[in-house]
Structure formats: structure tokens, C-alpha cells
Design a protein around this motif. Structure first.
Motif, short mmCIF file in Angstrom:
data_model
loop_
_atom_site.label_atom_id
_atom_site.label_comp_id
_atom_site.label_asym_id
_atom_site.label_seq_id
_atom_site.Cartn_x
_atom_site.Cartn_y
_atom_site.Cartn_z
N GLY A 151 0.80 -1.22 0.00
CA GLY A 151 0.00 0.00 0.00
C GLY A 151 0.82 1.26 0.00
O GLY A 151 2.05 1.25 -0.04
N THR A 295 -9.16 3.18 -6.18
CA THR A 295 -8.86 1.76 -6.05
C THR A 295 -8.39 1.37 -4.65
O THR A 295 -8.51 0.21 -4.25
CB THR A 295 -7.76 1.34 -7.05
OG1 THR A 295 -6.55 2.07 -6.75
CG2 THR A 295 -8.20 1.61 -8.49
N HIS A 296 -7.82 2.32 -3.91
CA HIS A 296 -7.29 2.03 -2.58
C HIS A 296 -7.53 3.23 -1.66
O HIS A 296 -7.48 4.39 -2.11
CB HIS A 296 -5.78 1.76 -2.61
CG HIS A 296 -5.38 0.54 -3.35
ND1 HIS A 296 -5.44 0.45 -4.73
CD2 HIS A 296 -4.90 -0.67 -2.91
CE1 HIS A 296 -5.02 -0.75 -5.10
NE2 HIS A 296 -4.68 -1.44 -4.02
N PHE A 300 -5.23 0.01 1.47
CA PHE A 300 -6.00 -1.21 1.25
C PHE A 300 -6.97 -1.06 0.09
O PHE A 300 -7.59 0.01 -0.09
CB PHE A 300 -6.73 -1.60 2.53
CG PHE A 300 -5.86 -2.29 3.53
CD1 PHE A 300 -5.95 -3.67 3.71
CD2 PHE A 300 -4.93 -1.59 4.28
CE1 PHE A 300 -5.13 -4.32 4.62
CE2 PHE A 300 -4.10 -2.23 5.19
CZ PHE A 300 -4.20 -3.61 5.35
N PRO A 301 -7.16 -2.12 -0.71
CA PRO A 301 -8.02 -2.03 -1.89
C PRO A 301 -9.50 -1.89 -1.52
O PRO A 301 -9.96 -2.45 -0.52
CB PRO A 301 -7.76 -3.34 -2.63
CG PRO A 301 -7.26 -4.29 -1.58
CD PRO A 301 -6.51 -3.45 -0.60
#
Length: 503
Positions: A151, A295-296, A300-301
């Protein structure tokens, strides 16, 4: 700040000599020492948790020299502190790598490094008096820890108002099996800047401690009063958006008069890793002529969401994907509610650059915020009834500058008053109730929590005035962990607390 007594902490080079002289006395007293109530950062459980992490065996080494320097603000040289450049050079590693970073303190005062967002071992978290002794001037300390999760993260001091200088940088942890498809990436760090221009951060804090009387009818009419701002207002933040006057807003250390330019080819799919390193400013960010896909969040996604822009609180990070068009485009980060902006350029073709005052309709359309996102299934916490629920009231006001949790300002001499106990293995629910009239970005060290009902995994979240934020986390990282408002001036005013694992 955060000096704490009777706590065994990792030693700096100079402290080691004194510890050796005190060793004999410590042995004599050990037999009558009381059983500790909480797991200390130097306890065996902390080392065991580190040993249990998946490790590649690869070591990434780096040195960070904190020192006095100058920052070029479009031709004006201003004095400040940094790790050599602003932002510092990016540190990159893979998941499972060991990061070995030596902090060399060339400042005239003590400092530390906090690795923001990483669920790392407790004794490497960089909180002076809690997880380590502060690193004295002319001394050094080596942080060594396994990077547990991929990340976008960052690092900064955790001593006084040092964050509001230039002591910060990005930490990118890559996944060798990254599922996200993109061509290039651009790390973008936003910051509000005053050091060496209008004041120093300690001077600003001293002014704020005097309080700020409310002025009815000023909402939306921003007015400077010395180092303070009156009348800031944001619909997204529920009112007052900030109280400190900043003469500059930066993207990667550069003001709008000397903007950074990212160059690529038309059609390039770019991953923007965005970090808000500001101290009193949320940024509303958009790229002219483009939509972006979140997306994150905080590393974290999340389930992909297409938006026109995003709102980043201090300490938050967002990764977005953008497919670039053909031309020259403005990246604008509005200082939310303050009437100013940071500015950069994206160039994929010929043509003149837009002015830094360009009007972006994207900034007034669909703005992504953390609370509206959802975690992807692979990182969602398993469903479980909480074993423990901890309610925390956010209290205080700018009028009295008495920021606190539960009406108890953090006191380094009475840490127990601000400590909440938990046990290893528990599912813990935190309920942050904001009883103040101002928003607060709350950051939890050493863990990533999940917002309820499938929300995103995060470590920093906006808590709006009059609202309650409920989050769950698993107690799987033993030690003593700070949680606090990431408005650095609110934190210095007392809005800090501790979550400690019971021994």
C-alpha cells in the motif's frame, strides 16, 4: 512530548551507556517490581508478533538525516527542516521485506520517525516516551521492522509540531503479485506551508493556545488574523474546515507559481498515489478534463468507484487510476474551505499550460470520501461480534483550545488517564462520537480498522461534527498504541489517547 516514566524503551546510542551503569541497580530492584498491567513495547510478545509475520528475508536499508535546510518557493528561499529534500526520497520495499532505516538527527532538538499506517512492531512506531526514547540532537536510531501489507504509506516525526515543517516522505510497499493493471505511477504529496514564511509551527501553536472566539456570520468569509483564519467553511466537512493561515499550498514541495509537471503519453494509465501531509488542511483534488477511479484507501483495496475528485483529510491516502488524454491538464488540490489551492500539471501533448487559477467543474461534481467506499472481499474483516466496545468522545473547542478525548487532555505525566485496555485476540469496536463543532481526522497507530457494514479498511478517518464513527479492528498486534487527531495542533492541544494490550 509524551515523556513517560518507568518504561523500558529501545535505546539510542547515547542512552546505552547510562543504561549499562544502571543495570546493577535494576537487578536488585527487579524482585520487588510490580507486575505490569500492560504489554510494553519491549515485551517478548512484541518480538513474537514480528517473528510470526511473513518475511522474504530481504533487507531494504536507508538513511534519513533530519537537518536544517532551505525550501525554494518559486525563487524565494525559506528556512525549514527536512530529510534532505521535500518530500524526502521515496522509500520502496516489497511485502515481507525488512526495512532498516537509520535516523540521523542533525536537528537542534530531539525527534523520531513514525511510519504512518503500517501495522508494524510496537517498538518501532516512533512515539517518544511510549514506544521509544526520543532521538537526541546529534544522535541516531535505527528502525528495523517487517513491512506487513502492500500500500501507500508515509513517514513523519511524532515530536511536537515538527510535522508542520518539511520532515516527511512517502513509503510505498509493493505487492509482487499486484493485481491492479496500470502503466505508470505518480506519487503526489499535498502540504500546507508556513514554516520560514509567516511563522514557525511552535509560534503558531502558541497563538492557538490563546483560543479563538467565534464570530457569528463569518462562515464562508475567510479572514486572516495573524497566524489564524476565521470563517472557513466546508459542506463536506460540516462547517469550520481549519483555523491556521498558510501562505502556500504545495504539491511535492512546489507552489502553484512553480508547479511540478508530470509528463506521459496520451492514453497512459497512471496510478496516482496521493498523500495528505498537511497539518490543518483537507484537500479536494481533481484532474481537469478527467475522471478518476478510486482503487485504494489508506493502502488497502476498495471496490472501484469512478469519481470526479476526492477529499483527503490530513494523514489519509488514496490511490486512483486515470487514463490520460492528449494535452496539458491541471491537477488542483483545493485547500478545503480556505479559498486557496495547490497546483501541478500533467502534460501529454503540446499546447500552453492552464493558469493555476483555472476553474475546474470536476471540483464541484462527484467527490469521493472514505465513508462511501467498500472494502474488497479479500481484505474485509471476517464477520464477528465485537468482544469489546470502546466509546470515545471527541471534546473541546477553538474558543478555549481544550481539545481532548472524553474531556481529558492527554497528559504525558498521567498516561494511565488516557489509556484504554484491550486483550490479544479480541475483536474491538471503537465508537468515536464527535461532540465538537469541528471535524477531526482520527488516526489509529499499529492497526487497520474497518468501517461497519462492509466499509473500507483504513487507519485515518474523518469524524464530522455531531456524528459518530464506528469501526472494528482485530487485536493482533500487541503493545501500546497511540490514537489521535491528525490535525497536529489539535493533537498538541491534547486530543490523544492510548490503546494498550493487557499483560
Amino acid at each position: 512530548m509524551y515523556e513517560r516514566r518507568f518504561l523500558a524503551l529501545p535505546l539510542t546510542r547515547r542512552a546505552a551507556l547510562g543504561a549499562g551503569l544502571a543495570g546493577a541497580a535494576a537487578v536488585l530492584l527487579a524482585g520487588c517490581a510490580p507486575t505490569p498491567r500492560y504489554i510494553s513495547p519491549t515485551a517478548a510478545a512484541v518480538g513474537s508478533a514480528e517473528t510470526a509475520r511473513n518475511s522474504t528475508g530481504r533487507v531494504v536499508t536507508t538513511s534519513l538525516r533530519a537537518q536544517a535546510t532551505t525550501l525554494d518557493l518559486a525563487g524565494t528561499q525559506v528556512p525549514t527542516w527536512s530529510f534532505g529534500s521535500i518530500p524526502a526520497p521515496i522509500i520502496r520495499a516489497n511485502v515481507g521485506d525488512t526495512i532498516e532505516a537509520t535516523l540521523i538527527n542533525g536537528l537542534p532538538e530531539e525527534t523520531t520517525i513514525h511510519w504512518h499506517g503500517l501495522a508494524l512492531r510496537n517498538d518501532m512506531d516512533g512515539v517518544p516516551g511510549i514506544t521509544q526514547n526520543p532521538v537526541a540532537a546529534s544522535d541516531e536510531f535505527t528502525y528495523r521492522f517487517i513491512a506487513p501489507d502492500a500500500g501507500t504509506y508515509w513517514f513523519h516525526p511524532h515530536v511536537g509540531t515538527q510535522l508542520d515543517r518539511g520532515l516527511y516522505g512517502a513509503l510505498i510497499i509493493d505487492d509482487p503479485n499486484e493485481p491492479l493493471a496500470y502503466d505508470e505511477e505518480w506519487v503526489v504529496v499535498f502540504d500546507d506551508w508556513l514554516d520560514g514564511v509567516t511563522a514557525t509551527p511552535p509560534e503558531v501553536l502558541e497563538d492557538l493556545r490563546g483560543g479563538m472566539a467565534p464570530m457569528p456570520g463569518m462562515e464562508g468569509h475567510v479572514m486572516r488574523m495573524g497566524n489564524m483564519l476565521m470563517g472557513t467553511n466546508s459542506d463536506l466537512l460540516g462547517g469550520d474546515s481549519g483555523d491556521v493561515f498558510y501562505p502556500h499550498y504545495l504539491i511535492n514541495g512546489r507552489p502553484p507559481a512553480d508547479p511540478e509537471t508530470y509528463t506521459a503519453r496520451p492514453g497512459t494509465r497512471v496510478r496516482l498515489r496521493m498523500i495528505n501531509a498537511g497539518s490543518d488542511t483537507a484537500f479536494r483534488v481533481a484532474l481537469g478534463g478527467h475522471r478518476m477511479t478510486i482503487t485504494h484507501s489508506d493502502g488497502f483495496p476498495v471496490e472501484p468507484v469512478e469519481v470526479d475528485g476526492v477529499l483527503l483529510a490530513m494523514g489519509e491516502r488514496y490511490d486512483v487510476l486515470v487514463t490520460l488524454g492528449d494535452g496539458v491538464f491541471p491537477l488542483v488540490a483545493e485547500a478545503e474551505g480556505k479559498g486557496e489551492r495547490a497546483f501541478a500539471l500533467v502534460r501529454t501533448g503540446t499546447g500552453g499550460a492552464p493558469d493555476s487559477t483555472v476553474v475546474l467543474p470536476e471540483l464541484r461534481r462527484n467527490i469521493g470520501v472514505g465513508a462511501a467506499l467498500r472494502a474488497v472481499e479479500s481484505v474485509a474483516l471476517p464477520r464477528k461480534t465485537p468482544d469489546r466496545e470502546i466509546a470515545v468522545k471527541l471534546t473541546g473547542s477553538m474558543e478555549k483550545f481544550n481539545w481532548a478525548f472524553d474531556g481529558v487532555p492527554f497528559d504525558p505525566a498521567q498516561v494511565e488517564r488516557s489509556t484504554r485496555g484491550i486483550r490479544s485476540g479480541e475483536r474491538v469496536r471503537l465508537l468515536f462520537e464527535n461532540t465538537t463543532t469541528m471535524w477531526h481526522p482520527i488516526h489509529l497507530h499499529g492497526h487497520t480498522y474497518q468501517l461497519l457494514d462492509g466499509g473500507p479498511r483504513k487507519d485515518t478517518s474523518i469524524v464530522l461534527p455531531g456524528e459518530t464513527l464506528a469501526v472494528d479492528f482485530d487485536a493482533n498486534n500487541p503493545g501500546q498504541w497511540l490514537f489521535h487527531c491528525h490535525n497536529i495542533y489539535h493533537a498538541e492541544g491534547g486530543m490523544d489517547g492510548l490503546i494498550s494490550y493487557e499483560a
